[in-house]
Scaffold this motif. Structure first.
Motif, PDB file in Angstrom:
ATOM      1  N   GLN A 109      35.366  38.027  47.124  1.00 56.44           N
ATOM      2  CA  GLN A 109      34.308  38.831  47.364  1.00 56.44           C
ATOM      3  C   GLN A 109      35.316  39.705  47.432  1.00 56.44           C
ATOM      4  O   GLN A 109      35.950  40.290  46.891  1.00 56.44           O
ATOM      5  CB  GLN A 109      34.375  38.792  49.120  1.00 56.44           C
ATOM      6  CG  GLN A 109      33.012  37.704  49.952  1.00 56.44           C
ATOM      7  CD  GLN A 109      32.422  38.724  49.347  1.00 56.44           C
ATOM      8  OE1 GLN A 109      31.990  39.987  49.637  1.00 56.44           O
ATOM      9  NE2 GLN A 109      30.944  37.552  49.440  1.00 56.44           N
ATOM     10  N   ALA A 110      34.505  41.167  47.155  1.00 52.47           N
ATOM     11  CA  ALA A 110      34.738  42.052  46.033  1.00 52.47           C
ATOM     12  C   ALA A 110      36.037  43.205  46.700  1.00 52.47           C
ATOM     13  O   ALA A 110      36.715  43.353  46.497  1.00 52.47           O
ATOM     14  CB  ALA A 110      33.458  43.079  46.188  1.00 52.47           C
ATOM     15  N   TYR A 111      36.118  42.686  48.340  1.00 53.63           N
ATOM     16  CA  TYR A 111      36.803  43.550  48.899  1.00 53.63           C
ATOM     17  C   TYR A 111      38.137  42.263  48.563  1.00 53.63           C
ATOM     18  O   TYR A 111      39.510  43.824  49.194  1.00 53.63           O
ATOM     19  CB  TYR A 111      36.268  43.131  50.180  1.00 53.63           C
ATOM     20  CG  TYR A 111      36.457  42.604  50.912  1.00 53.63           C
ATOM     21  CD1 TYR A 111      34.896  41.692  51.704  1.00 53.63           C
ATOM     22  CD2 TYR A 111      37.226  41.150  51.319  1.00 53.63           C
ATOM     23  CE1 TYR A 111      34.284  40.587  52.238  1.00 53.63           C
ATOM     24  CE2 TYR A 111      37.342  40.209  51.762  1.00 53.63           C
ATOM     25  CZ  TYR A 111      36.323  39.658  51.911  1.00 53.63           C
ATOM     26  OH  TYR A 111      35.206  39.016  52.592  1.00 53.63           O
ATOM     27  N   VAL A 112      39.028  41.789  48.170  1.00 52.34           N
ATOM     28  CA  VAL A 112      39.779  40.785  47.594  1.00 52.34           C
ATOM     29  C   VAL A 112      40.342  42.043  46.986  1.00 52.34           C
ATOM     30  O   VAL A 112      39.752  41.832  45.452  1.00 52.34           O
ATOM     31  CB  VAL A 112      39.433  39.722  47.646  1.00 52.34           C
ATOM     32  CG1 VAL A 112      41.004  39.411  47.239  1.00 52.34           C
ATOM     33  CG2 VAL A 112      39.356  38.232  48.858  1.00 52.34           C
ATOM     34  N   LYS A 113      41.355  42.250  46.858  1.00 46.60           N
ATOM     35  CA  LYS A 113      41.938  43.059  45.731  1.00 46.60           C
ATOM     36  C   LYS A 113      43.104  42.360  44.919  1.00 46.60           C
ATOM     37  O   LYS A 113      44.113  41.890  45.828  1.00 46.60           O
ATOM     38  CB  LYS A 113      42.455  44.627  46.193  1.00 46.60           C
ATOM     39  CG  LYS A 113      41.059  44.884  46.301  1.00 46.60           C
ATOM     40  CD  LYS A 113      39.638  45.609  45.605  1.00 46.60           C
ATOM     41  CE  LYS A 113      38.995  45.711  46.264  1.00 46.60           C
ATOM     42  NZ  LYS A 113      37.061  46.503  45.305  1.00 46.60           N
ATOM     43  N   GLY A 114      43.878  42.503  44.253  1.00 47.21           N
ATOM     44  CA  GLY A 114      44.452  43.026  43.315  1.00 47.21           C
ATOM     45  C   GLY A 114      45.304  41.067  42.700  1.00 47.21           C
ATOM     46  O   GLY A 114      46.519  40.682  42.859  1.00 47.21           O
ATOM     47  N   PHE A 115      44.131  40.501  42.890  1.00 50.16           N
ATOM     48  CA  PHE A 115      44.038  39.027  42.314  1.00 50.16           C
ATOM     49  C   PHE A 115      44.019  38.938  41.278  1.00 50.16           C
ATOM     50  O   PHE A 115      43.336  40.049  40.779  1.00 50.16           O
ATOM     51  CB  PHE A 115      43.218  37.973  43.141  1.00 50.16           C
ATOM     52  CG  PHE A 115      43.405  36.567  42.821  1.00 50.16           C
ATOM     53  CD1 PHE A 115      44.332  35.512  43.460  1.00 50.16           C
ATOM     54  CD2 PHE A 115      42.604  36.076  41.907  1.00 50.16           C
ATOM     55  CE1 PHE A 115      44.073  34.538  42.908  1.00 50.16           C
ATOM     56  CE2 PHE A 115      42.928  34.945  41.456  1.00 50.16           C
ATOM     57  CZ  PHE A 115      43.307  33.669  42.406  1.00 50.16           C
ATOM     58  N   TYR A 116      44.740  37.841  39.921  1.00 52.66           N
ATOM     59  CA  TYR A 116      43.712  37.765  38.891  1.00 52.66           C
ATOM     60  C   TYR A 116      44.219  36.554  38.538  1.00 52.66           C
ATOM     61  O   TYR A 116      45.588  35.758  39.147  1.00 52.66           O
ATOM     62  CB  TYR A 116      44.933  38.243  38.462  1.00 52.66           C
ATOM     63  CG  TYR A 116      46.412  38.402  38.537  1.00 52.66           C
ATOM     64  CD1 TYR A 116      47.173  37.500  37.311  1.00 52.66           C
ATOM     65  CD2 TYR A 116      47.217  39.086  39.039  1.00 52.66           C
ATOM     66  CE1 TYR A 116      48.723  37.034  37.034  1.00 52.66           C
ATOM     67  CE2 TYR A 116      48.664  38.768  39.165  1.00 52.66           C
ATOM     68  CZ  TYR A 116      49.024  37.905  38.632  1.00 52.66           C
ATOM     69  OH  TYR A 116      50.973  37.660  38.551  1.00 52.66           O
ATOM     70  N   HIS A 117      43.213  36.224  37.883  1.00 54.76           N
ATOM     71  CA  HIS A 117      43.226  34.734  36.890  1.00 54.76           C
ATOM     72  C   HIS A 117      44.746  34.035  36.294  1.00 54.76           C
ATOM     73  O   HIS A 117      45.155  35.246  35.248  1.00 54.76           O
ATOM     74  CB  HIS A 117      41.915  33.930  36.301  1.00 54.76           C
ATOM     75  CG  HIS A 117      42.174  32.948  35.239  1.00 54.76           C
ATOM     76  ND1 HIS A 117      41.746  31.841  36.403  1.00 54.76           N
ATOM     77  CD2 HIS A 117      42.669  32.870  34.566  1.00 54.76           C
ATOM     78  CE1 HIS A 117      41.628  30.499  35.820  1.00 54.76           C
ATOM     79  NE2 HIS A 117      41.961  31.130  34.514  1.00 54.76           N
ATOM     80  N   HIS A 118      45.435  33.283  36.564  1.00 55.59           N
ATOM     81  CA  HIS A 118      46.498  32.617  36.149  1.00 55.59           C
ATOM     82  C   HIS A 118      46.591  31.793  34.872  1.00 55.59           C
ATOM     83  O   HIS A 118      46.038  31.313  35.256  1.00 55.59           O
ATOM     84  CB  HIS A 118      47.733  32.578  37.051  1.00 55.59           C
ATOM     85  CG  HIS A 118      49.263  32.705  36.064  1.00 55.59           C
ATOM     86  ND1 HIS A 118      49.814  31.935  35.469  1.00 55.59           N
ATOM     87  CD2 HIS A 118      50.434  33.856  36.672  1.00 55.59           C
ATOM     88  CE1 HIS A 118      51.159  32.159  35.006  1.00 55.59           C
ATOM     89  NE2 HIS A 118      51.119  33.399  35.604  1.00 55.59           N
ATOM     90  N   MET A 119      46.051  31.455  34.147  1.00 55.27           N
ATOM     91  CA  MET A 119      46.197  30.501  32.760  1.00 55.27           C
ATOM     92  C   MET A 119      46.352  29.117  33.484  1.00 55.27           C
ATOM     93  O   MET A 119      46.258  28.206  33.104  1.00 55.27           O
ATOM     94  CB  MET A 119      46.235  31.195  31.201  1.00 55.27           C
ATOM     95  CG  MET A 119      45.874  30.399  30.380  1.00 55.27           C
ATOM     96  SD  MET A 119      46.985  29.968  28.411  1.00 55.27           S
ATOM     97  CE  MET A 119      47.972  28.983  29.743  1.00 55.27           C
ATOM     98  N   THR A 120      47.561  29.065  33.976  1.00 60.00           N
ATOM     99  CA  THR A 120      48.188  28.332  34.654  1.00 60.00           C
ATOM    100  C   THR A 120      47.326  27.861  35.815  1.00 60.00           C
ATOM    101  O   THR A 120      47.262  25.883  36.005  1.00 60.00           O
ATOM    102  CB  THR A 120      49.500  28.110  34.932  1.00 60.00           C
ATOM    103  OG1 THR A 120      49.827  29.069  36.091  1.00 60.00           O
ATOM    104  CG2 THR A 120      50.708  28.194  33.647  1.00 60.00           C
TER     105      THR A 120
END
Length: 519
Positions: free
Chosen positions: A495-506
């Protein structure tokens, strides 16, 4: 002597706090600069259960992700896959590559309140290396010959021989540092924990969800932001994707190609930047133990005939990266320049004429039917190879055990499947292409490949390693025991209100440490 001197200029807690502030800005459009602590994050995944003991756990997947959030390791990986400090503030590697000296952060405490010292590091590695433990990843650490602890905050790993992958292996969940009293109390850590990580495992709940809660005494001030995370099993892909759109779940994993485009159209949902790169490659795999695929001209003809861009565009709706050279994607440090472009049917026909099968042949292409993208790819391959007078029968297998059992047992002609690794080319290639390797389902044997794989493990100079893996990949493209087709995307969505998350290649979820809720 190689050191982490560049990193020594920084204070570890400060680095992590800065990451916490910068990651949202870098990866999530519109994020606020100041994270908000608190709240519970609801995560949906297709978890099927397993052990949470870090020394016995599987290589990848949900068990691994939970372990990485509950335990710490000496070193970790950042979003760009660089090795960075975690429990060790700094380290030195001797010039001969045989001695690794780590200097621990002082004041780190396990979840039971006891301070973590060098003795705990020694205990953890001795447990990992003890055959009685049954560690699934033990072989990656057996070059550690002895462990010294000259003081409470210094650990020295003495290696029997240089190992170019050792530092990377120390970032893995299997290298987690555990409190010995937790093991002694429970026998193992499959359902309990003894970690020092940012979250505390509260166990499997009555509804089979897994709850972890914030470690209020985590050694990096201010982290994590979330009070708790609950991981719920939602095995059905459509149900999982619907739940994140309705907000019943805040974040989901395993968003496959056929749902990425749909979710992109929903303004309330974010597909994290990084675009789903997973490090997983998908191949046309041939059983080279038997005719006709023991004929290299046949394999080369097929490699020339297949249009990787078309296969990726049609089979994955464009949500993948065509592999125009070897198996490692272009962004990987060990990648080669593109070799193929489209379909070269003229070259394919010439190679078939030079082979032992100038008039063609027939074979069965076995696919696992739940992978509908594989079925679509098989149909494209079937049409392409008909121009070479190759008659392809597509055999759709619905049961994984039956399907994969035949492949690993060598009782198949050809199949389509994904392979992968984790960070280092050794991890990607060693088991897949060495003679007798656990993932060498082709039965491929090439002494030069075996020698290069051994050299790649022992040579520590990066430029020399690059040359080794370039030669190795060049041979694999020429020999074509597999035809590499695409790099598989596998994303998360939230959801757009989730912040600070990023996709990790692993694909691990370590970014949940810096995730927060803007609501």
């Amino acid at each position: 002597m190689a050191t982490s001197s560049d990193r020594n200029r920084f204070n570890l807690p400060l680095v992590k706090v800065l990451l916490a502030l910068l990651v949202p800005l870098a990866f999530v459009a519109g994020a606020q600069a100041t994270p908000k602590p608190g709240g519970q994050l609801k995560v949906g995944w297709n978890y099927s259960g397993g052990t949470l003991d870090p020394h016995k756990g599987i290589v990848h997947g949900p068990d691994y992700w939970i372990i990485k959030l509950v335990y710490d390791t000496l070193v970790d990986l950042d979003a760009d896959l660089n090795v960075v400090p975690e429990l060790a503030n700094s380290w030195e590697i001797s010039d001969d590559g045989l001695t690794y000296t780590f200097h621990l952060v002082e004041g780190v405490r396990f979840h039971n309140g006891r301070e973590l010292t060098s003795a705990d590091v020694r205990y953890s590695f001795e447990r990992l290396l003890d055959p009685e433990t049954g560690a699934s990843r033990r072989a990656n650490y057996t070059d550690i010959e002895s462990i010294a602890t000259p003081d409470d905050h210094t650990v020295v790993l003495n290696l029997a021989r240089p190992n170019a992958v050792m530092l990377t292996q120390l970032t893995q969940a299997a290298a987690s540092i555990v409190a010995h009293e937790g093991v002694e109390e429970h026998g193992d850590l499959s359902a309990n924990e003894a970690g020092s990580g940012p979250f505390i495992l509260r166990g499997v709940q009555a509804d089979n969800s897994i709850l972890i809660e914030k470690n209020p005494d985590y050694f990096v001030a201010g982290l994590p932001y979330l009070d708790s995370i609950v991981f719920t099993t939602v095995p059905d892909n459509q149900a999982r994707n619907t739940a994140v759109r309705t907000g019943d779940l805040d974040l989901i994993t395993h968003v496959t190609d056929n749902y990425i485009s749909l979710l992109r159209q929903d303004p309330s949902v974010v597909i994290p930047e990084g675009d789903g790169a997973s490090g997983q490659w998908f191949s046309f795999i041939m059983n080279v133990r038997q005719a006709p695929f023991n004929d290299v001209k046949v394999r080369q003809a097929i490699a020339q005939a297949l249009d990787r861009e078309l296969l990726t565009r049609v089979s994955l709706d464009g949500e993948g990266f065509p592999l125009l050279g070897a198996s490692l994607a272009e962004w990987h440090w060990a990648a080669l320049s593109p070799v193929f472009s489209g379909s070269d049917m003229q070259a394919a026909k010439r190679l078939m004429a030079e082979s032992s099968y100038p008039n063609g042949f027939a074979f069965t292409l076995r696919v696992w039917s739940p992978q509908q993208f594989a079925v679509r790819a098989a149909q494209i391959i079937q049409a392409a190879l008909s121009e070479l007078k190759i008659d392809v029968t597509i055999d759709q297998q619905g049961d994984w055990a039956t399907y994969w059992g035949a492949v690993t047992g060598g009782t198949y002609d050809a199949t389509l499947q994904g392979f992968g690794g984790n960070i280092d080319p050794h991890d990607y290639l060693f088991e897949a292409f060495r003679e007798g390797g656990g993932r060498n389902v082709m039965g491929y044997v090439n002494p030069r490949i075996d020698q290069l794989l051994a050299d790649g493990l022992r040579v520590t100079d990066r430029a020399e390693r690059k040359a080794i893996y370039d030669e190795l990949q060049t041979i694999l493209v020429e020999d074509s025991p597999q035809v590499f087709i695409w790099n598989q995307k596998q994303s998360e969505a939230h959801q757009a209100y989730v912040k600070g998350f990023y996709h990790h290649m692993t694909l691990d979820l370590s970014a949940l440490t810096t995730t927060w809720l803007d609501k």
